[in-house]
Enzyme design. Structure first.
Site, PDB file in Angstrom:
ATOM      1  N   SER A 259       1.003  -1.061  -0.038  1.00 19.45           N
ATOM      2  CA  SER A 259       0.052  -0.077  -0.022  1.00 19.45           C
ATOM      3  C   SER A 259       0.884   1.238  -0.171  1.00 19.45           C
ATOM      4  O   SER A 259       1.961   1.339   0.273  1.00 19.45           O
ATOM      5  CB  SER A 259      -1.065  -0.069   1.053  1.00 19.45           C
ATOM      6  OG  SER A 259      -0.081   0.390   2.382  1.00 19.45           O
ATOM      7  N   LYS A 260       0.098   2.320  -0.339  1.00 22.14           N
ATOM      8  CA  LYS A 260       0.953   3.739  -0.183  1.00 22.14           C
ATOM      9  C   LYS A 260       1.572   4.074   1.127  1.00 22.14           C
ATOM     10  O   LYS A 260       2.714   4.767   1.091  1.00 22.14           O
ATOM     11  CB  LYS A 260       0.074   5.026  -0.631  1.00 22.14           C
ATOM     12  CG  LYS A 260      -0.018   4.945  -1.948  1.00 22.14           C
ATOM     13  CD  LYS A 260      -0.904   6.294  -2.521  1.00 22.14           C
ATOM     14  CE  LYS A 260      -0.773   6.735  -3.826  1.00 22.14           C
ATOM     15  NZ  LYS A 260      -1.394   7.912  -4.099  1.00 22.14           N
ATOM     16  N   ARG A 261       1.195   3.308   2.038  1.00 24.74           N
ATOM     17  CA  ARG A 261       1.596   3.534   3.514  1.00 24.74           C
ATOM     18  C   ARG A 261       3.069   2.931   3.851  1.00 24.74           C
ATOM     19  O   ARG A 261       3.681   2.846   4.790  1.00 24.74           O
ATOM     20  CB  ARG A 261       0.625   3.037   4.473  1.00 24.74           C
ATOM     21  CG  ARG A 261      -0.452   4.054   4.651  1.00 24.74           C
ATOM     22  CD  ARG A 261      -1.395   3.755   5.572  1.00 24.74           C
ATOM     23  NE  ARG A 261      -1.992   2.488   5.532  1.00 24.74           N
ATOM     24  CZ  ARG A 261      -3.156   2.118   4.770  1.00 24.74           C
ATOM     25  NH1 ARG A 261      -3.716   3.154   4.374  1.00 24.74           N
ATOM     26  NH2 ARG A 261      -3.513   0.884   4.617  1.00 24.74           N
TER      27      ARG A 261
END
Length: 490
Positions: A259-261
């Protein structure tokens, strides 16, 4: 739709740093367009004013340019279907939404959030699918008027067909979705703003997209979009339904979807570390595709020549940072020396370099470059490999000092200093000088050269030692050994 020239699209949202999974999607679309002689359309999904930013938009375009993923239509290029930013196409979406309403393909839904939640909970309790139950599907004019009189607002829902939807996914084969699992869905918010579920198929239809290649996370929306394409075709807006291919998930640590995180997902991380565009793209292409079972390293030209979406593997692909670094290292070694030295340029000059600008000696670096090229994983590694040459004093690395300067290192270093001072100043003679020192103290060359390396370069690992000494020069080499001996004696 799929019988004419291939037209694919890449349609990112300008929110934050580009994600490597997003880049993989862009790469596969680009490679398919180039392989087939087709067209790649870049379209920007910037209808979310709360999250989109102009800075992210500029960063997105800059990232694609850096990667070498050029587009044939879109921002900065233009094309027959401009504008290519969704925020500039809102009137068009409203016009087509009105046509869908007038044709009976869509209808106003007055259900409140509380009512929807209550009915979903009841459906789940009864073991039924909990999607929208069609409550407002066939409201009478009187009932609509009553809702309006109550002051209720409405969204617009698309009317799904009451029959299964089957399509052949280019990656996964034939898939069927039954009506109870694909309920009517919203296409326009209560404030009149069109939703992603409406605008993407409209843009694909108007731009003549023939193949939609996108992430597996969007697979569940495909039957809804197919039904919408069919409605748009009946209205004369579309010319048919495009082919779909859903690319496998990219998994991160713990087999969770990247994910972007996740820190390792940011494209900027790889750019700042000094990945080559070709090296990063080569690795990302391996996340679901391969040129050949026994070949991991190839150029983008070779990928384009071989790429077919039908060869993409449907199974999830795991992002492996070590493998990405290894692939990049291979691409660094494939560069000619001139290109390599130019590529290292940004890390050899301020603000990246730890030495003063006037201390950098381009001629000396060019001599070292072929030695450094075989040892780098990423371009930013160049600094630690050559800083001994441009700093007044070697870098301080306590772990290296403690590892190399064991009891007896002072005696070995003193003997090596005597031999080095008397030697001819070339790599072979210097090697023999340290070898002789080691033999005098009962040490093989590897053990004997460790204190010399740390005294002169500050680190236990680096470029070939004796070529490094030759370039550093007699005076600076002996001065650094003297400094190390004084430190050991203190």
């Amino acid at each position: 739709m799929v019988n004419g020239p291939v037209r694919v699209r890449f349609c990112p949202s300008p929110t934050g740093n580009p994600h490597v999974g997003l880049v993989r999607t862009a790469l596969f679309n680009w490679a398919y367009a180039r392989h087939t002689g087709g067209t790649l359309v870049l379209r920007i999904e910037d209808t979310d004013a709360a999250r989109d930013s102009e800075e992210s938009y500029e960063q997105l375009l800059d990232s694609l340019r850096w990667l070498g993923l050029d587009w044939d239509e879109g921002p900065e290029v233009g094309g027959p279907h401009a504008p290519y930013r969704q925020s500039q196409r809102m009137d068009l979406y409203r016009e087509i939404a009105d046509k869908l309403l007038a044709a009976g393909n869509a209808y106003p839904c007055y259900c409140t959030t509380e009512e929807l939640d209550e009915r979903r909970a009841a459906a789940r309790a009864a073991g039924r699918p909990s999607g929208y139950d069609g409550h407002c599907r066939d409201l009478s004019a009187e009932r609509k008027a009553a809702y309006e009189a109550e002051g209720r607002t409405h969204i617009v829902r698309f009317r799904m067909p009451d029959e299964p939807i089957t399509f052949t996914d280019l990656v996964r084969g034939e898939l069927t979705f039954t009506p109870e699992n694909v309920p009517d869905y919203g296409i326009v918010r209560a404030n009149g703003a069109p939703l992603y579920t409406l605008v993407n198929p409209i843009d694909d239809a108007l731009m003549g997209i023939t193949h939609v290649l996108r992430g597996e996370d969007l697979l569940s929306s495909t039957p809804r979009q197919i039904a919408l394409y069919q409605a748009l075709t009946a209205l004369g807006v579309a010319k048919g339904v495009p082919a779909f291919g859903h690319l496998p998930y990219v998994m991160g640590e713990g087999n969770k979807k990247l994910s972007k995180r996740d820190p390792q997902s940011s494209l900027n991380l790889y750019r700042e570390r000094g990945f080559l565009p070709e090296g990063l793209l080569n690795y990302l292409s391996l996340l679901g595709w391969s040129l050949a079972p026994d070949r991991d390293i190839f150029s983008m030209d070779e990928m384009v020549a071989a790429f077919d979406i039908a060869d993409v593997n449907a199974n999830p692909a795991r992002f492996d940072l070590k493998k990405a670094e290894a692939v990049n290292a291979d691409h660094i070694r494939l560069l000619d020396v001139k290109t390599f030295t130019e590529a290292c340029g940004p890390w050899l000059r301020a603000p990246h370099a730890p030495w003063a600008p006037e201390a950098f000696d381009a001629a000396a670096f060019e001599e070292l470059a072929p030695l450094a090229q075989t040892r780098l994983t990423v371009l930013s590694d160049i600094t630690a490999n050559v800083d001994f040459l441009f700093l007044d004093e070697p870098a301080e690395d306590q772990a290296s000092w403690e590892k190399a300067m064991k009891p007896g290192a002072d005696a070995l270093l003193a003997t090596a200093r005597t031999n080095i001072a008397a030697a001819e100043w070339n790599a072979e003679a210097l090697k023999n000088a340290v070898l002789a020192a080691g033999e005098e103290h009962g040490l093989k060359l590897g053990k004997a050269q460790a204190p010399v390396r740390v005294a002169v370069t500050g680190r236990t690992v680096g470029l070939p030692l004796f070529e490094s000494l030759e370039l550093l020069g007699r005076e600076r080499t002996l001065a650094r050994i003297d400094t190390a001996l004084a430190k050991l004696a203190a």
